[in-house]
Scaffold this active site. Structure first.
Site, PDB file in Angstrom:
ATOM      1  N   ARG A  99       0.826  -1.204   0.000  1.00  0.00           N
ATOM      2  CA  ARG A  99       0.000   0.000   0.000  1.00  0.00           C
ATOM      3  C   ARG A  99       0.859   1.253   0.000  1.00  0.00           C
ATOM      4  NH1 ARG A  99      -3.931   2.186   4.850  1.00  0.00           N
ATOM      5  NH2 ARG A  99      -5.315   3.458   3.573  1.00  0.00           N
ATOM      6  N   ASP A 111     -20.276   5.801   1.523  1.00  0.00           N
ATOM      7  CA  ASP A 111     -20.436   4.812   2.596  1.00  0.00           C
ATOM      8  C   ASP A 111     -21.712   5.094   3.385  1.00  0.00           C
ATOM      9  OD1 ASP A 111     -17.247   3.666   3.104  1.00  0.00           O
ATOM     10  OD2 ASP A 111     -17.527   5.577   2.092  1.00  0.00           O
ATOM     11  N   ARG A 130     -24.729   3.974   1.499  1.00  0.00           N
ATOM     12  CA  ARG A 130     -24.905   2.520   1.636  1.00  0.00           C
ATOM     13  C   ARG A 130     -25.516   2.198   3.006  1.00  0.00           C
ATOM     14  NH1 ARG A 130     -19.190   2.074  -0.624  1.00  0.00           N
ATOM     15  NH2 ARG A 130     -19.459   1.596  -2.833  1.00  0.00           N
ATOM     16  N   HIS A 146     -12.227   6.421   5.033  1.00  0.00           N
ATOM     17  CA  HIS A 146     -12.957   5.701   3.994  1.00  0.00           C
ATOM     18  C   HIS A 146     -12.241   4.364   3.826  1.00  0.00           C
ATOM     19  CE1 HIS A 146     -15.019   4.612   0.359  1.00  0.00           C
ATOM     20  NE2 HIS A 146     -13.923   4.688  -0.366  1.00  0.00           N
TER      21      HIS A 146
END
Length: 353
Positions: A123, A183, A186, A210
């Site tokens: 990452r 988010d 959702r 997030h």
């Protein structure tokens, strides 16, 4: 590369018909100058960028949309495809270019471009590649539109919003990340689906990163103005914490599920970002959970080593972030949010900017 001209010249010799096609009425005064048009630039024309552009077009949020990407052929194809729908859309000038100069004087710059993760890549290495990309991209965008609002959608959105803020030199209220706005949508959908009602009647926020360390604000959920958890307690209706955690997990995993099924996410993020664009450009002063400079809110002090960007319920208007909502957090929610901030700070501290 510019758009196919929608101008007054037709035919191979450039016959100018504008002056002869329309005749002014007698005694008319000269045309008054039109009010300043609204311009949105979308940087990156992948699935996400085009879903955003298409949604903005259908909702009539801009007078001009400038598309920017490094892939000239795909860029021109996307531009033409949108232009060919002109008869079905609000009148909007659409241009496309590989050059950032096409974004000059934008009211809103939406950045969706970003490096994709290579299988097996860490990452941090992905972030370093995105940092290199943003270092080339953000300064010219900021220089060309010094008064713009910059909206970052590229992932990881919280860290890259911080990067964009640092590289742009803009005040913190004018650099915003799309954060957990989707988010939260959702989240509202899952609660509404569970209760069999309209998601627009549910007030519920996901805040923080997030990502995996996001925080579901169960204590502030309301349905039709009724706080849901206190209602259940008053009615002596039992609920189990693991049920709530399961719903939160569905929110976090929602994007992964869509990607597994169709290969990418697009429509929901398109509508999410369009809602942010509307709130900003029309000065609606709506509240959205978006990634903002969080230092000084809810016990987040940056630990003296940084300035974390993460999602908080923020009021958005024509100047960007107008303020952060002072909602009540339980002790557990505040602790989770502070842990989320630490997670982001750990990553930011490795970037060297």
């Amino acid at each position: 590369m510019q758009k196919t001209a929608s101008s007054s010249t037709l035919g191979p010799d450039g016959l100018d018909i504008a002056q002869s096609f329309f005749k002014p009425i007698q005694g008319a005064s000269p045309p008054s100058p039109t009010s300043r048009s609204t311009k949105i630039s979308v940087v990156g024309v992948g699935n996400v960028g085009m879903a955003i552009a298409q949604t903005i077009l259908t909702q009539g949020l801009a007078d001009e949309i400038a598309l920017v990407d490094v892939n000239a052929e795909k860029l021109r194809g996307e531009m033409l495809d949108l232009q060919h729908a002109a008869a079905f859309l609000p009148r909007t000038k659409i241009s496309a270019s590989v050059d950032y100069s096409s974004t000059l004087a934008s009211d809103l710059v939406i950045v969706t471009a970003g490096a994709r993760q290579i299988p097996g890549e860490s990452r941090l290495n992905l972030l370093q590649r995105n940092l290199a990309l943003f270092s080339k991209m953000i300064p010219p965008l900021a220089a060309g539109s010094p008064e713009t609002i910059m909206l970052i959608v590229s992932n990881p959105v919280d860290v890259l919003t911080y990067v964009a803020w640092k590289l742009s030199g803009f005040p913190s209220n004018r650099v915003i990340g799309s954060g957990t706005n989707l988010d939260s949508s959702r989240f509202r959908f899952l609660i509404a689906d569970h209760l069999d009602l309209n998601a627009q009647d549910v007030q519920a926020y996901i805040i923080g990163e997030h990502g995996d360390s996001s925080v579901a604000l169960w204590s502030s959920i309301s349905v039709g103005g009724v706080p849901i958890l206190s209602f259940l307690e008053r009615q002596q209706i039992a609920y189990e914490k693991h049920t709530l955690e399961k719903i939160h997990r569905e929110v976090v995993d929602g994007a992964y599920e869509v990607i597994r099924l169709k290969g990418y996410t697009s429509w929901a993020i398109g509508y999410s970002v369009a809602s942010l664009a509307r709130s900003i450009l029309r000065d609606q002063r709506s509240i959205h959970p978006v990634s903002v400079l969080a230092k000084g809110f809810y016990g987040i002090d940056g630990d003296g080593v940084g300035e974390p960007f993460l999602s908080l319920p923020a009021q958005l208007g024509r100047s960007g972030v107008l303020g952060v909502t002072n909602i009540h957090l339980t002790e557990d929610e505040a602790k989770q949010l502070q842990e989320s901030a630490k997670t982001i700070l750990e990553v930011q501290s490795q970037l060297g900017i």
